[in-house]
Design an enzyme around this catalytic site. Sequence first.
Site, PDB file in Angstrom:
ATOM      1  N   ARG A  73      10.799  -1.736  11.599  1.00 44.03           N
ATOM      2  CA  ARG A  73      10.111  -1.583  12.267  1.00 44.03           C
ATOM      3  C   ARG A  73       9.318  -2.152  12.579  1.00 44.03           C
ATOM      4  NH1 ARG A  73       4.570  -0.036   8.447  1.00 44.03           N
ATOM      5  NH2 ARG A  73       2.855  -1.509   9.839  1.00 44.03           N
ATOM      6  N   ARG A  84      -9.994  -0.010   8.066  1.00 47.33           N
ATOM      7  CA  ARG A  84     -10.015  -1.165   8.012  1.00 47.33           C
ATOM      8  C   ARG A  84     -11.439  -2.395   8.808  1.00 47.33           C
ATOM      9  NH1 ARG A  84      -4.389   0.541   8.588  1.00 47.33           N
ATOM     10  NH2 ARG A  84      -2.947  -2.042   8.680  1.00 47.33           N
ATOM     11  N   ARG A 102      10.419  -6.245   5.152  1.00 43.93           N
ATOM     12  CA  ARG A 102      10.896  -4.816   5.236  1.00 43.93           C
ATOM     13  C   ARG A 102      11.380  -4.354   7.456  1.00 43.93           C
ATOM     14  NH1 ARG A 102       5.036  -2.514   5.209  1.00 43.93           N
ATOM     15  NH2 ARG A 102       4.927  -3.915   7.048  1.00 43.93           N
ATOM     16  N   ARG A 108      -1.215  -9.356  12.539  1.00 45.14           N
ATOM     17  CA  ARG A 108      -0.771  -8.488  11.605  1.00 45.14           C
ATOM     18  C   ARG A 108      -2.423  -9.327  10.791  1.00 45.14           C
ATOM     19  NH1 ARG A 108       3.230  -5.468  10.492  1.00 45.14           N
ATOM     20  NH2 ARG A 108       2.923  -4.538   9.604  1.00 45.14           N
ATOM     21  N   LYS A 133       1.015  -1.620  -0.047  1.00 38.22           N
ATOM     22  CA  LYS A 133       0.185  -0.175   0.158  1.00 38.22           C
ATOM     23  C   LYS A 133       0.855   0.862  -0.267  1.00 38.22           C
ATOM     24  CE  LYS A 133      -3.111  -1.152   3.437  1.00 38.22           C
ATOM     25  NZ  LYS A 133      -2.445  -1.953   3.908  1.00 38.22           N
TER      26      LYS A 133
HETATM   27  P1  AMP Z   1      -0.110   0.147   8.783  1.00 40.89           P
HETATM   28  O1  AMP Z   1       1.369   1.755   8.542  1.00 40.89           O
HETATM   29  O2  AMP Z   1      -1.091   0.719   7.561  1.00 40.89           O
HETATM   30  O3  AMP Z   1       0.661  -1.181   8.465  1.00 40.89           O
HETATM   31  O4  AMP Z   1      -0.013   0.287  10.150  1.00 40.89           O
HETATM   32  C1  AMP Z   1       0.241  -0.181  11.410  1.00 40.89           C
HETATM   33  C2  AMP Z   1      -0.729  -0.280  12.814  1.00 40.89           C
HETATM   34  O5  AMP Z   1      -1.220   0.859  12.959  1.00 40.89           O
HETATM   35  C3  AMP Z   1      -2.062  -1.648  11.817  1.00 40.89           C
HETATM   36  O6  AMP Z   1      -1.589  -2.492  12.332  1.00 40.89           O
HETATM   37  C4  AMP Z   1      -2.887  -1.050  13.767  1.00 40.89           C
HETATM   38  O7  AMP Z   1      -2.610  -1.799  14.760  1.00 40.89           O
HETATM   39  C5  AMP Z   1      -2.677   1.163  13.379  1.00 40.89           C
HETATM   40  N1  AMP Z   1      -3.338   1.108  12.239  1.00 40.89           N
HETATM   41  C6  AMP Z   1      -3.230   1.695  11.544  1.00 40.89           C
HETATM   42  N2  AMP Z   1      -4.625   2.189  10.841  1.00 40.89           N
HETATM   43  C7  AMP Z   1      -5.272   2.184  11.002  1.00 40.89           C
HETATM   44  C8  AMP Z   1      -6.577   2.329  11.233  1.00 40.89           C
HETATM   45  N3  AMP Z   1      -7.480   2.844  10.667  1.00 40.89           N
HETATM   46  N4  AMP Z   1      -7.361   1.281  12.276  1.00 40.89           N
HETATM   47  C9  AMP Z   1      -6.900   0.992  13.859  1.00 40.89           C
HETATM   48  N5  AMP Z   1      -5.873   0.757  13.842  1.00 40.89           N
HETATM   49  C10 AMP Z   1      -4.998   1.297  12.128  1.00 40.89           C
END
Ligand code: AMP
Length: 201
Positions: free
Chosen positions: A136, A91, A130, A147, A14
């Site tokens: 990270r 999400r 990554r 996840r 993404k």
């Molecule tokens: P990402 O960078 O999009 O993979 O997000 C990393 C983490 O942030 C996810 O595993 C969630 O714990 C949290 N997170 C990001 N976006 C959301 C969302 N829209 N709703 C809930 N948790 C989120």
Amino acid sequence: MLNIVIFGAPGSGKGTQSDRLISKYGLHHISTGEVLRDHIARGTELGKIADSYISKGQLIPDDLMIRVLEHVLDSDPENTSKGVIFDGFPRTIDQAKALKKMLASRGSKVHAVVGLEVPEDELIRRMINRGKETGRADDNLDTIKNRLSVYHSQTSPLREYYISEGKYHGIDGAGDVDEIFSRIKESLHSRVPGLDGDSSK
Ligand code: AMP
């Protein structure tokens, strides 16, 4: 003005494809994961709460996440009103409904949802890499597994939701980054009317 949601499992690309879409269509990027990681790095109250969920691979509760997104949209109305790529939001179905309302109250809508479809073994391989390259914290095998299971139970139903809204563009997200981006452009240009930009770029 064009609002795009980029959708897919963790590790589906993404962020990478968002960067391409931003430079091609001049969109403003909102990555909720990045917003939360920035709060964690700055040690804010939100950052502390977010960290307790992110480190376990769980989602931040909807009501909090929706307020965070609303704040991000309102903090930069000039740029966000020109068109946004939403990366990592929504999400859940409740977040999707909230996004619809938020955009409607600003005279807008989601125009297209780009769904990156990648086999699970490839997702795990990408996230492990990554983690090694960027450090990270949630890219470790235990958290990755959580996840992915959260993705299957809470996020993947959004695919059907956006199919029923006629907005879903399913894209084969395996293979070369440039090829995947070409597939995205082709799909958007064939179905989103009035899209600016030269699809050959
Ligand atoms: P990402 O960078 O999009 O993979 O997000 C990393 C983490 O942030 C996810 O595993 C969630 O714990 C949290 N997170 C990001 N976006 C959301 C969302 N829209 N709703 C809930 N948790 C989120």
